[in-house]
Design a protein around this motif. Structure first.
Motif, PDB file in Angstrom:
ATOM      1  N   ALA A 197     -25.156 -16.575   2.123  1.00  0.00           N
ATOM      2  CA  ALA A 197     -24.418 -15.960   0.946  1.00  0.00           C
ATOM      3  C   ALA A 197     -25.521 -15.838  -0.638  1.00  0.00           C
ATOM      4  CB  ALA A 197     -23.355 -16.892   0.491  1.00  0.00           C
ATOM      5  N   SER A 198     -26.563 -15.247  -0.063  1.00  0.00           N
ATOM      6  CA  SER A 198     -27.399 -14.871  -1.205  1.00  0.00           C
ATOM      7  C   SER A 198     -27.067 -14.008  -2.049  1.00  0.00           C
ATOM      8  CB  SER A 198     -28.980 -14.374  -0.824  1.00  0.00           C
ATOM      9  OG  SER A 198     -28.876 -13.133  -0.154  1.00  0.00           O
ATOM     10  N   ARG A 199     -27.467 -13.662  -3.255  1.00  0.00           N
ATOM     11  CA  ARG A 199     -26.907 -12.625  -4.130  1.00  0.00           C
ATOM     12  C   ARG A 199     -27.261 -11.373  -3.420  1.00  0.00           C
ATOM     13  NH1 ARG A 199     -26.741 -10.155  -9.431  1.00  0.00           N
ATOM     14  NH2 ARG A 199     -28.155  -8.407  -9.535  1.00  0.00           N
ATOM     15  N   GLU A 200     -28.337 -10.903  -2.795  1.00  0.00           N
ATOM     16  CA  GLU A 200     -28.437  -9.674  -2.066  1.00  0.00           C
ATOM     17  C   GLU A 200     -27.075  -9.489  -0.825  1.00  0.00           C
ATOM     18  OE1 GLU A 200     -31.563  -7.073   0.373  1.00  0.00           O
ATOM     19  OE2 GLU A 200     -32.265  -9.012  -0.277  1.00  0.00           O
ATOM     20  N   ALA A 201     -27.088 -10.571  -0.307  1.00  0.00           N
ATOM     21  CA  ALA A 201     -26.015 -10.450   1.026  1.00  0.00           C
ATOM     22  C   ALA A 201     -24.766 -10.211   0.220  1.00  0.00           C
ATOM     23  CB  ALA A 201     -26.076 -11.840   1.721  1.00  0.00           C
ATOM     24  N   VAL A 202     -24.339 -11.036  -0.916  1.00  0.00           N
ATOM     25  CA  VAL A 202     -22.956 -11.157  -1.198  1.00  0.00           C
ATOM     26  C   VAL A 202     -22.670  -9.781  -2.002  1.00  0.00           C
ATOM     27  CG1 VAL A 202     -21.325 -11.938  -3.088  1.00  0.00           C
ATOM     28  CG2 VAL A 202     -22.683 -13.504  -1.780  1.00  0.00           C
ATOM     29  N   LEU A 203     -23.580  -9.188  -2.564  1.00  0.00           N
ATOM     30  CA  LEU A 203     -23.551  -7.722  -3.115  1.00  0.00           C
ATOM     31  C   LEU A 203     -23.244  -6.813  -2.173  1.00  0.00           C
ATOM     32  CD1 LEU A 203     -25.997  -7.693  -6.358  1.00  0.00           C
ATOM     33  CD2 LEU A 203     -23.283  -7.973  -6.288  1.00  0.00           C
ATOM     34  N   ALA A 204     -24.266  -6.852  -0.974  1.00  0.00           N
ATOM     35  CA  ALA A 204     -23.894  -5.867   0.192  1.00  0.00           C
ATOM     36  C   ALA A 204     -22.616  -6.072   0.825  1.00  0.00           C
ATOM     37  CB  ALA A 204     -25.358  -6.125   1.092  1.00  0.00           C
ATOM     38  N   ALA A 205     -22.228  -7.056   1.011  1.00  0.00           N
ATOM     39  CA  ALA A 205     -20.867  -7.207   1.775  1.00  0.00           C
ATOM     40  C   ALA A 205     -19.896  -6.608   0.947  1.00  0.00           C
ATOM     41  CB  ALA A 205     -20.794  -8.864   1.867  1.00  0.00           C
ATOM     42  N   LEU A 206     -19.844  -6.898  -0.590  1.00  0.00           N
ATOM     43  CA  LEU A 206     -18.945  -6.356  -1.460  1.00  0.00           C
ATOM     44  C   LEU A 206     -18.973  -4.978  -1.277  1.00  0.00           C
ATOM     45  CD1 LEU A 206     -19.327  -8.730  -4.648  1.00  0.00           C
ATOM     46  CD2 LEU A 206     -17.380  -8.472  -3.225  1.00  0.00           C
ATOM     47  N   ASP A 207     -20.227  -4.212  -1.274  1.00  0.00           N
ATOM     48  CA  ASP A 207     -20.380  -2.896  -1.314  1.00  0.00           C
ATOM     49  C   ASP A 207     -19.660  -2.516   0.056  1.00  0.00           C
ATOM     50  OD1 ASP A 207     -21.278  -2.668  -3.805  1.00  0.00           O
ATOM     51  OD2 ASP A 207     -23.434  -2.728  -3.053  1.00  0.00           O
ATOM     52  N   ALA A 208     -20.087  -2.985   1.222  1.00  0.00           N
ATOM     53  CA  ALA A 208     -19.322  -2.593   2.551  1.00  0.00           C
ATOM     54  C   ALA A 208     -17.798  -2.794   2.416  1.00  0.00           C
ATOM     55  CB  ALA A 208     -20.199  -3.565   3.393  1.00  0.00           C
ATOM     56  N   LEU A 209     -17.516  -3.603   1.927  1.00  0.00           N
ATOM     57  CA  LEU A 209     -16.039  -3.748   1.741  1.00  0.00           C
ATOM     58  C   LEU A 209     -15.232  -2.645   1.169  1.00  0.00           C
ATOM     59  CD1 LEU A 209     -13.541  -5.561   2.252  1.00  0.00           C
ATOM     60  CD2 LEU A 209     -13.665  -6.762   0.335  1.00  0.00           C
ATOM     61  N   VAL A 210     -15.951  -2.245  -0.064  1.00  0.00           N
ATOM     62  CA  VAL A 210     -15.474  -0.941  -0.745  1.00  0.00           C
ATOM     63  C   VAL A 210     -15.541   0.285   0.065  1.00  0.00           C
ATOM     64  CG1 VAL A 210     -15.940   0.336  -2.855  1.00  0.00           C
ATOM     65  CG2 VAL A 210     -15.965  -2.213  -2.956  1.00  0.00           C
ATOM     66  N   ALA A 211     -16.683   0.259   0.760  1.00  0.00           N
ATOM     67  CA  ALA A 211     -17.166   1.446   1.601  1.00  0.00           C
ATOM     68  C   ALA A 211     -16.131   1.619   2.502  1.00  0.00           C
ATOM     69  CB  ALA A 211     -18.554   1.649   2.093  1.00  0.00           C
ATOM     70  N   SER A 212     -15.625   0.446   3.446  1.00  0.00           N
ATOM     71  CA  SER A 212     -14.826   0.466   4.412  1.00  0.00           C
ATOM     72  C   SER A 212     -13.192   0.640   4.101  1.00  0.00           C
ATOM     73  CB  SER A 212     -15.098  -0.538   5.259  1.00  0.00           C
ATOM     74  OG  SER A 212     -14.981  -1.816   4.891  1.00  0.00           O
ATOM     75  N   THR A 213     -13.088   0.221   2.766  1.00  0.00           N
ATOM     76  CA  THR A 213     -11.504   0.464   2.599  1.00  0.00           C
ATOM     77  C   THR A 213     -10.960   1.657   2.275  1.00  0.00           C
ATOM     78  OG1 THR A 213     -11.848  -1.711   1.626  1.00  0.00           O
ATOM     79  CG2 THR A 213      -9.937  -0.331   1.020  1.00  0.00           C
ATOM     80  N   GLN A 214      -9.996   1.886   3.337  1.00  0.00           N
ATOM     81  CA  GLN A 214      -9.310   3.400   2.931  1.00  0.00           C
ATOM     82  C   GLN A 214      -8.071   2.931   2.175  1.00  0.00           C
ATOM     83  OE1 GLN A 214     -10.753   5.976   4.263  1.00  0.00           O
ATOM     84  NE2 GLN A 214     -12.511   4.671   4.566  1.00  0.00           N
ATOM     85  N   ALA A 215      -7.252   4.284   1.836  1.00  0.00           N
ATOM     86  CA  ALA A 215      -5.905   4.232   1.220  1.00  0.00           C
ATOM     87  C   ALA A 215      -5.182   3.227   1.955  1.00  0.00           C
ATOM     88  CB  ALA A 215      -5.277   5.398   1.205  1.00  0.00           C
ATOM     89  N   ASP A 216      -4.270   2.468   1.077  1.00  0.00           N
ATOM     90  CA  ASP A 216      -3.608   1.269   1.756  1.00  0.00           C
ATOM     91  C   ASP A 216      -3.900   0.204   2.468  1.00  0.00           C
ATOM     92  OD1 ASP A 216      -1.456   2.586   0.219  1.00  0.00           O
ATOM     93  OD2 ASP A 216      -0.782   3.790   1.657  1.00  0.00           O
ATOM     94  N   ASP A 217      -5.189   0.119   2.591  1.00  0.00           N
ATOM     95  CA  ASP A 217      -5.889  -1.138   3.405  1.00  0.00           C
ATOM     96  C   ASP A 217      -5.642  -2.341   2.616  1.00  0.00           C
ATOM     97  OD1 ASP A 217      -6.622   0.484   5.576  1.00  0.00           O
ATOM     98  OD2 ASP A 217      -8.577   0.395   5.168  1.00  0.00           O
ATOM     99  N   ALA A 218      -5.745  -3.251   3.144  1.00  0.00           N
ATOM    100  CA  ALA A 218      -5.771  -4.689   2.295  1.00  0.00           C
ATOM    101  C   ALA A 218      -7.301  -5.331   2.213  1.00  0.00           C
ATOM    102  CB  ALA A 218      -4.820  -5.855   2.803  1.00  0.00           C
ATOM    103  N   ALA A 219      -7.685  -5.440   0.971  1.00  0.00           N
ATOM    104  CA  ALA A 219      -8.875  -6.165   0.827  1.00  0.00           C
ATOM    105  C   ALA A 219      -8.705  -7.611   0.291  1.00  0.00           C
ATOM    106  CB  ALA A 219      -9.785  -5.399  -0.097  1.00  0.00           C
TER     107      ALA A 219
END
Length: 1014
Positions: A60-82
């Motif tokens: 859970a390094s800074r780079e890994a956390v930010l990358a995981a957050l960005d991946a979560l945003v990128a994969s989230t579609q309308a009405d998905d749950a995050a």
């Protein structure tokens, strides 16, 4: 347990972070927290294993956390749950930036050596990007310093899940990810992206505790995570995040008194579902003490002593499906808490901690905007300040100065706005900022309730790139109010957004543990609409049309200083509020010009027509205009407009009525011209309650009741200490015998008046002299003057005098009070005295309409009410608010069509039935009459205009007058044997004595003393 309302095909994704492996301050329960949360998400809420990302320790390094957050945003579609969860150290970074309190950024300290932190701005950027994709995001932070991780404001924390701060002279460049360009905007009435649920373990200055779970000393969890998971496991279908959080919060505070979890955002949304409830507002019971309870809300939330509440079980929604447990009554209100006693309880002990108390009394936006701590001992009063900031061309913010023509800052739509909140005390305070917009809605400009501002520091809201605020307004010119709430305890103010539709600058009080204050500042939003001849414009809720003229129109609310000076203020504003006359529309007409295109009204003159919505049964309307000279004019409502023709069973339509306003005025030569001579004309349309339909006998009773509520009959004292107030003693019992012991002096007031308003300007020395001369036997008669005629006034006076009493009186009477006095002096043979005797010696008429006044004719009733309103507005008398209240009573009665019931006014009609009856007959008694009259020439602009435009030709036709009564009519022959009066004094134009101003002049009292002594 998948949520039953989740959209088909939607995906639930989670990012879970748990970090124990810190170099010098290792933790024990954070990875266990993340794993426990993964377990409950899969078991109870339908998250799939492959859709859960779990980062542990160095993973859970800074780079890994930010990358995981960005991946979560990128994969989230309308009405998905995050779902985002973090357990680890919280920290902060010091900066020279005021977008956080005292230059502090909250951080997630993901690694200690080398030091790696994720800043609040970086997390917020991802959350706002998620909010643009889905309305369902949940963020949970179980760490110290988490209370403001997603918003402005912070203070240094301490404790187990906290690490040393990053010391930066300037804040480093933020990694906001690929999903934002830093140009996001929001309106000042709230953030449309505040759709995620955010739960923090504690306030930003508190410790986030972790400990062994019950029965297992080897396994540790964060206090928030463990309590939250237990509640999620037992949550019932349909429960919301707020329902669960309240139970979690109580559990934690029971074990750890110094840890206060926080929740904000879409907390009424169903657990992991997309449905958001709007439960009835409630107050939580926080403790029970025998037959009394403590409520978790106080004065800041609008609670008041005496308010009644119905109590429901924990988790109830107030939708009618829950059975009440009992009732409470508030007995004590503090700043953020209150005490209440239990009135009823179905089963003893049912009402306890966690129950929800609701009241049928809904607060209003106006009440919330007016809310302030009136305790002068408050140490926060004036110690927390609010400044409005404006962005310059270089995007640097500076205080927004007042516009010279407006008297307050002016912002155009889409312009950036920001705020600086400063705490000048040594005590940390919680600050919450709200926008009360002109349409009556309230939006939060800060999030949650834990916005802590440490002592001797400031925070700027809306300055940071990701906190851009812009004025968004497409309506008419209006004022928006920004109100700051500051308290030493955190307080939930979300009730403000569910409401129905100057700070003290000195310090000196002591700050208590429940102190609070508010600061309000205002900004004007300006828009102007152009009126073309025969083309209507909708503005301020009305449809405005001109004929034979063009003009500009805008909402008068928040207008330039010149307009605001025309708005009712002082005594008139107080009287309007006291009489429940509320503004329905308010706008100003400017730049009027006559046209030559032939578009004229039916009489060939330019006109201005304003169509307004009828308020419906139980209410009436009246309009008031004010021009740049300050002249006020009342406009009484016309008949309702024709109802639109409909077919079949069409729904009833909204009814309207159309006021037509005179656009002409008399210029200096006596000629009439279009409004172009007027800089501006302010138009206010008022509505007021009238109860049931008023027709026939009901109408007469309504008018009588309305007046008697303000001016009931009574005989009262007139003492040096009470003559100028309405708090006088009613004459009863032995006091009558005292008055009968010798010659007495009786004071009788005139129309639209009472004793204290008519005679309150008399100098104390004169009142003292009268009490000395009459040995204390000075008294007064209060009576209605509109709906009862003078004869009925005297008949009621006689009923108030006990049997067997003999009174020998002199009288000072003002205006219509002269007619009342004459009935008593001249018409005793027509009255029923019984065993009473009243002898009248000397009567001094002051501006009395002994020959009537044309202002009392039905055709001139508007001029009468205009005249008295203008007089009292520019030549105020004692008790001006009360005096104007009497006038507004008359306005109401005329506006509701009750002219025929105004017998008191009819009595002043020249040649009317009452006047004919009074002004006949021979002199039969030795009563002596004296008179004071005035031939007044006004110098005040509004009165000058009134005389030119309304009174000169229509009413007095050049005859001398005091603006209400013809000068000669006070003392000249009128048919009665008691007239003409030989002893009179007439004030000339140079004396400047209007009808309502006689008693302000020394010559008046000197002359009255001379006559009374003779």
């Amino acid at each position: 347990m998948p949520s039953p309302d989740t959209t088909r095909g939607s995906v639930r994704r989670a990012l879970l972070i748990g970090i124990n492996a810190y170099a010098t301050k290792p933790l024990d329960g954070c990875i266990a927290d993340a794993e426990l949360m993964a377990e409950v998400l899969q078991e109870r809420f339908g998250f799939k294993h492959d859709d859960i990302t779990l980062l542990r320790d160095r993973g859970a390094s800074r780079e890994a956390v930010l990358a995981a957050l960005d991946a979560l945003v990128a994969s989230t579609q309308a009405d998905d749950a995050a779902f985002i969860f973090y357990a680890g150290h919280g920290s902060y970074a010091t900066t020279d930036d005021h977008t956080e309190a005292a230059g502090i950024d909250s951080t997630l300290n993901v690694c200690e050596k080398p030091r790696e932190d994720i800043y609040d701005h970086e997390l917020r950027a991802r959350l706002e990007a998620l909010a643009m994709r889905t309305p369902h995001t949940v963020v949970i932070l179980d760490c110290c310093h988490s209370g403001t991780m997603t918003r402005d404001g912070s203070a240094p924390p301490r404790g187990e899940r906290w690490n040393e701060p990053v010391r930066n002279t300037t804040r480093p460049a933020m990694d906001r990810g690929p999903h934002t360009d830093g140009s996001a905007t929001r309106s000042t009435t709230g953030d449309p992206k505040d759709s995620y649920v955010f739960i923090a373990a504690c306030l930003d200055q508190e410790i986030a505790k972790e400990s062994a779970i019950p029965g297992d000393d080897a396994t540790h969890h964060g206090a928030l995570t463990y309590a939250l998971v237990q509640e999620l496991r037992r949550a019932a279908p349909g429960e919301t995040w707020r329902d669960v959080f309240e139970r979690v919060s109580r559990t934690i505070r029971t074990i750890h008194e110094d840890q206060h979890p926080q929740i904000e955002g879409a907390q009424e949304r169903m657990l992991f579902g997309l449905t958001e409830f709007a439960p009835a507002p409630y107050v939580t019971v926080t403790a029970r003490h025998r037959t009394r309870v403590t409520l978790g809300a106080g004065a800041l939330q609008g609670l008041r002593v005496g308010a009644a509440y119905t109590v429901y079980p924990d988790g109830s929604k107030g939708d009618g499906s829950d059975t009440p447990l009992g009732r409470l009554e508030v007995t004590l209100v503090k700043g953020t808490t209150a005490m209440a006693r239990i009135l009823t309880e179905d089963t003893e002990g049912d009402i306890d901690t966690g129950c929800r108390a609701r009241t049928a009394e809904r607060g209003t936006v106006a009440e919330a905007l007016a809310l302030e701590n009136r305790n002068r001992a408050s140490g926060l009063r004036g110690a927390v300040t609010l400044e409005v900031l404006r962005a310059g061309p270089d995007e640097r913010f500076t205080p927004a100065g007042d516009d010279a023509a407006v008297g307050m800052p002016v912002f155009d739509s889409t312009e950036r706005i920001a705020f600086r909140i400063t705490n000048t005390t040594d005590v940390p305070v919680y600050v919450n900022l709200f926008d009360f917009d002109p349409r009556g809605s309230v939006g939060a400009l800060t999030k949650g309730s834990a916005n802590l501002l440490i002592g001797n520091s400031n925070v700027e809201i809306g300055v940071a790139d990701l906190r851009k605020l812009r004025v968004v307004w497409d309506g008419d010119d209006a004022i928006t109010s920004y109100k700051l709430f500051a308290s030493v305890k955190p307080v939930d103010l979300t009730y403000l957004t569910q409401l129905e539709q100057q700070a003290v600058t000195t310090r000196g009080g002591q700050i208590t543990d429940d102190d609070w204050t508010t600061v309000t500042t205002q900004v004007m939003l300006r828009r102007k609409a152009v009126l073309s001849a025969d083309e209507g414009v909708n503005i301020a809720g009305a449809s405005i049309t001109t004929r034979g003229m063009t003009a500009a129109v805008r909402s008068a609310t928040g207008g330039p200083d010149a307009t605001r000076r025309l708005a009712p203020s002082g005594a008139l504003a107080e009287a309007l509020a006291d009489m429940q006359m509320q503004t329905q529309q308010s706008f100003v007409i400017t730049d009027a010009q006559a046209t030559t295109d032939g578009t004229r009204s039916t009489d060939g003159e330019p006109t201005l027509q304003v169509q307004v919505v009828d308020p419906g049964d139980g209410y009436a309307q009246v309009a008031m205009t004010t021009d740049e000279s300050g002249m006020i004019q009342w406009h009484f409502p016309p008949e309702l407009d024709d109802e639109p023709v409909t077919r079949g069973d069409a729904m009833p339509t909204i009814r309207t009525r159309t006021f037509t306003f005179d656009t002409r005025r008399v210029d200096g030569t006596g000629e009439r011209g279009v409004l172009s001579a007027i800089a501006q004309k302010l138009i206010n349309v008022y509505v007021f309650p009238v109860g049931k339909a008023i027709v026939g006998h009901v109408a007469a009773k309504y008018g009588e009741k309305l007046e008697l509520e303000r001016t009931p009959y009574r005989v009262r004292t007139f003492l040096p200490g009470d003559y100028a107030t309405k708090q006088a003693t009613t004459i009863t019992g032995d006091a009558w015998s005292t008055l009968a012991a010798g010659r007495a002096l009786l004071m009788i007031h005139g129309t639209n008046s009472s004793t204290h308003t008519a005679f309150g300007e008399l100098p104390p020395a004169f009142v003292d002299a009268m009490h000395a001369q009459y040995e204390g036997r000075v008294f007064a008669f209060d009576h209605p003057t509109l709906t009862h005629d003078p004869r009925q006034n005297i008949e009621t006076l006689l009923d108030l005098v006990p049997d067997g009493i003999t009174l020998d009186v002199d009288i000072i009477c003002h205006s219509r009070g002269g007619l009342v006095s004459r009935v008593l002096a001249e018409k005793q043979e027509s009255l029923q005295f019984g065993t009473r005797t009243l002898r009248v010696g000397t009567v001094i008429f002051v501006g009395a309409p002994n020959a009537g006044t044309r202002l009392a004719d039905e055709a001139c009733i508007g001029e009468y009410l205009d005249t008295v309103t203008n007089l009292l507005n520019v030549v105020p008398t004692n008790g001006a608010t009360d005096a104007l209240g009497f006038v507004l009573t008359g306005v109401k009665l005329v506006a509701t069509g009750l002219w025929s019931g105004l017998k008191g006014l009819h009595s002043m009609q020249p040649g009317g039935e009452f006047g004919k009856w009074l002004n006949t007959g021979e002199r039969a008694k030795e009563t002596r009459y004296f008179a004071l009259a005035s031939n007044y020439t006004p110098t005040q602009p509004s009165l000058v205009q009134l005389v030119k435009d309304r009174l000169m030709d229509k009413v007095f036709k050049g005859a001398g007058n005091d603006l209400v009564v013809p000068t000669d009519g006070v003392f000249a022959a009128n048919g009665s044997g008691y007239f003409p009066i030989e002893g009179e004094v007439v004030f000339n134009a140079v004396d400047g004595v209007p009808h309502t101003g006689f008693f302000q002049y020394a010559r008046t009292t000197t002359q009255m003393e001379t006559w009374l002594k003779s």
